[in-house]
Design a protein around this motif. Structure first.
Motif, PDB file in Angstrom:
ATOM      1  N   TRP A 213       0.779  -1.200  -0.007  1.00 19.16           N
ATOM      2  CA  TRP A 213       0.121  -0.114   0.217  1.00 19.16           C
ATOM      3  C   TRP A 213       0.609   1.290   0.326  1.00 19.16           C
ATOM      4  O   TRP A 213       1.893   1.182   0.481  1.00 19.16           O
ATOM      5  CB  TRP A 213      -1.110  -0.228   1.020  1.00 19.16           C
ATOM      6  CG  TRP A 213      -1.704  -1.373   1.546  1.00 19.16           C
ATOM      7  CD1 TRP A 213      -1.284  -2.402   1.701  1.00 19.16           C
ATOM      8  CD2 TRP A 213      -2.875  -0.852   1.224  1.00 19.16           C
ATOM      9  NE1 TRP A 213      -2.592  -3.077   2.129  1.00 19.16           N
ATOM     10  CE2 TRP A 213      -4.056  -2.282   1.222  1.00 19.16           C
ATOM     11  CE3 TRP A 213      -3.887  -0.421   1.040  1.00 19.16           C
ATOM     12  CZ2 TRP A 213      -5.640  -2.914   0.830  1.00 19.16           C
ATOM     13  CZ3 TRP A 213      -5.930  -0.576  -0.100  1.00 19.16           C
ATOM     14  CH2 TRP A 213      -5.883  -1.710   1.138  1.00 19.16           C
ATOM     15  N   SER A 214       0.100   2.161  -0.376  1.00 21.01           N
ATOM     16  CA  SER A 214       0.591   4.154  -0.680  1.00 21.01           C
ATOM     17  C   SER A 214       0.803   3.657   0.563  1.00 21.01           C
ATOM     18  O   SER A 214      -0.279   3.604   1.405  1.00 21.01           O
ATOM     19  CB  SER A 214       0.507   4.582  -1.560  1.00 21.01           C
ATOM     20  OG  SER A 214      -1.091   4.525  -1.855  1.00 21.01           O
ATOM     21  N   ASP A 216      -0.982   6.525   1.667  1.00 21.43           N
ATOM     22  CA  ASP A 216      -2.565   6.915   1.977  1.00 21.43           C
ATOM     23  C   ASP A 216      -3.445   6.342   2.028  1.00 21.43           C
ATOM     24  O   ASP A 216      -4.324   6.702   2.084  1.00 21.43           O
ATOM     25  CB  ASP A 216      -2.161   8.560   1.950  1.00 21.43           C
ATOM     26  CG  ASP A 216      -2.505   8.113   0.255  1.00 21.43           C
ATOM     27  OD1 ASP A 216      -1.966   7.348  -0.354  1.00 21.43           O
ATOM     28  OD2 ASP A 216      -2.244   8.820  -1.157  1.00 21.43           O
ATOM     29  N   GLY A 217      -2.871   4.675   1.782  1.00 23.19           N
ATOM     30  CA  GLY A 217      -4.113   3.797   1.678  1.00 23.19           C
ATOM     31  C   GLY A 217      -4.697   3.975   0.085  1.00 23.19           C
ATOM     32  O   GLY A 217      -5.750   3.252  -0.037  1.00 23.19           O
ATOM     33  N   LYS A 218      -4.047   4.858  -0.548  1.00 26.28           N
ATOM     34  CA  LYS A 218      -5.154   5.024  -2.673  1.00 26.28           C
ATOM     35  C   LYS A 218      -4.328   4.547  -3.036  1.00 26.28           C
ATOM     36  O   LYS A 218      -5.189   4.344  -4.364  1.00 26.28           O
ATOM     37  CB  LYS A 218      -5.089   6.649  -2.416  1.00 26.28           C
ATOM     38  CG  LYS A 218      -6.178   7.704  -1.229  1.00 26.28           C
ATOM     39  CD  LYS A 218      -5.899   9.100  -1.378  1.00 26.28           C
ATOM     40  CE  LYS A 218      -6.757   9.528  -0.206  1.00 26.28           C
ATOM     41  NZ  LYS A 218      -6.715  11.212  -1.058  1.00 26.28           N
ATOM     42  N   GLU A 219      -3.411   3.889  -3.388  1.00 27.64           N
ATOM     43  CA  GLU A 219      -2.800   3.311  -4.294  1.00 27.64           C
ATOM     44  C   GLU A 219      -2.302   1.636  -3.754  1.00 27.64           C
ATOM     45  O   GLU A 219      -1.550   2.079  -2.545  1.00 27.64           O
ATOM     46  CB  GLU A 219      -1.549   3.928  -4.878  1.00 27.64           C
ATOM     47  CG  GLU A 219      -2.109   5.554  -5.207  1.00 27.64           C
ATOM     48  CD  GLU A 219      -0.745   6.498  -6.224  1.00 27.64           C
ATOM     49  OE1 GLU A 219      -1.002   6.819  -7.810  1.00 27.64           O
ATOM     50  OE2 GLU A 219      -0.410   6.762  -5.776  1.00 27.64           O
ATOM     51  N   PRO A 236      -4.484   3.276  -8.964  1.00 27.68           N
ATOM     52  CA  PRO A 236      -5.600   3.320  -8.015  1.00 27.68           C
ATOM     53  C   PRO A 236      -6.369   2.291  -6.950  1.00 27.68           C
ATOM     54  O   PRO A 236      -6.826   1.413  -7.626  1.00 27.68           O
ATOM     55  CB  PRO A 236      -6.333   4.335  -8.474  1.00 27.68           C
ATOM     56  CG  PRO A 236      -5.806   4.704 -10.101  1.00 27.68           C
ATOM     57  CD  PRO A 236      -4.975   3.517  -9.942  1.00 27.68           C
ATOM     58  N   LEU A 237      -6.365   2.612  -6.201  1.00 24.70           N
ATOM     59  CA  LEU A 237      -7.007   1.711  -5.401  1.00 24.70           C
ATOM     60  C   LEU A 237      -8.894   1.318  -5.698  1.00 24.70           C
ATOM     61  O   LEU A 237      -9.553  -0.180  -6.076  1.00 24.70           O
ATOM     62  CB  LEU A 237      -7.153   1.574  -3.633  1.00 24.70           C
ATOM     63  CG  LEU A 237      -8.222   0.559  -3.514  1.00 24.70           C
ATOM     64  CD1 LEU A 237      -7.438  -0.909  -2.563  1.00 24.70           C
ATOM     65  CD2 LEU A 237      -8.471   1.365  -1.264  1.00 24.70           C
ATOM     66  N   GLY A 238      -9.567   2.285  -6.412  1.00 25.24           N
ATOM     67  CA  GLY A 238     -10.181   2.584  -6.648  1.00 25.24           C
ATOM     68  C   GLY A 238     -10.430   1.834  -8.400  1.00 25.24           C
ATOM     69  O   GLY A 238     -11.629   1.955  -8.844  1.00 25.24           O
TER      70      GLY A 238
END
Length: 246
Positions: A213-214, A216-219, A236-238
């Motif tokens: 994980w990055s 910030d948890g976004k990637e 990206p996580l999304g």
């Protein structure tokens, strides 16, 4: 200030003692009793107690006093430098190979060695969660399932057919990324804390593995051979198109 003088001061120092402290001095006082320790820091510049920390010994631990000393050192270093100290952390690692490989944990100084996986069944790839839970992959039930250790006991967290490997926890500790081969190919998935699949991140004929994980948890960064050789990719996580990093 002598040991005898400081012992009678409690959480303050008498005015005449301050003259013996330089302006930039930080004086530490450690008071121990049968239940734990109290750590107080006096500031020579501000001429008062800057902070006090109370730490209780964990009664059920056979090594509670050594454990308390480690926690005390960690609390002190965290206060002084503003970052979490390694003094009370543990290390997870694999010993042995093949069916004899097993997951063990120990204190940072090599003491308090404990086994977390079942001997005689291959266990690999340990990883800590932000909540100090340990996950690892084990062939205990003949499939590479994902196990989690909570309160000293190991439970199966993910038992999808095929691979359940390379688990890494998100910074918030609420989910994890890992490699599953439930569809006959190694892909990156995200699971919740109960082991339920939340989403599939990758969909490629190449093998995708080793997610991380990055901050910030976004990637998510992972390893893929989709460019012809194993390289790092970021997405990206999304969802979206992965970008090659190396």
């Amino acid at each position: 200030v002598s040991h005898e003088q400081l012992g009678r001061e409690g959480r303050r120092l008498r005015p005449r003692y301050w003259e013996k402290l330089a302006a930039g001095t930080l004086l530490l006082k450690l008071e121990a009793d049968r239940r734990g320790v109290t750590l107080t820091a006096f500031s020579g510049k501000e001429r008062r107690a800057r902070w006090t920390t109370r730490l209780e010994a964990v009664a059920w631990r056979p090594d509670r006093w050594r454990h308390l000393a480690q926690r005390t050192a960690a609390a002190l270093l965290t206060r002084l430098f503003g970052e979490r100290s390694y003094a009370s952390t543990r290390i997870a690692f694999v010993r042995g190979g093949g069916k004899d490989s097993r997951v063990l944990v120990m204190d940072f100084d090599g003491s308090h060695l404990e086994q977390r996986s079942v001997r005689g069944h291959e266990s690999v790839l340990p990883s800590w969660s932000p909540r100090n839970e340990l996950t690892f992959t084990s062939y205990l039930w003949r499939n590479p399932d994902l196990f989690i250790v909570r309160r000293g006991r190991a439970y199966r967290l993910s038992r999808q057919p095929g691979l359940n490997t390379g688990a890494r926890w998100a910074p918030d500790g609420r989910r994890l990324a890992l490699t599953l081969s439930r569809d006959k190919n190694a892909e990156i998935y995200v699971l919740d804390r109960r082991g339920k699949v939340q989403r599939r991140l990758t969909n490629h004929r190449s093998i995708d593995t080793s997610p991380s994980w990055s901050p910030d948890g976004k990637e998510i960064v992972f390893v893929s051979a989709r460019s012809g050789s194993p390289q790092l990719w970021l997405m990206p996580l999304g969802g979206g198109t992965p970008r090659q990093l190396t």
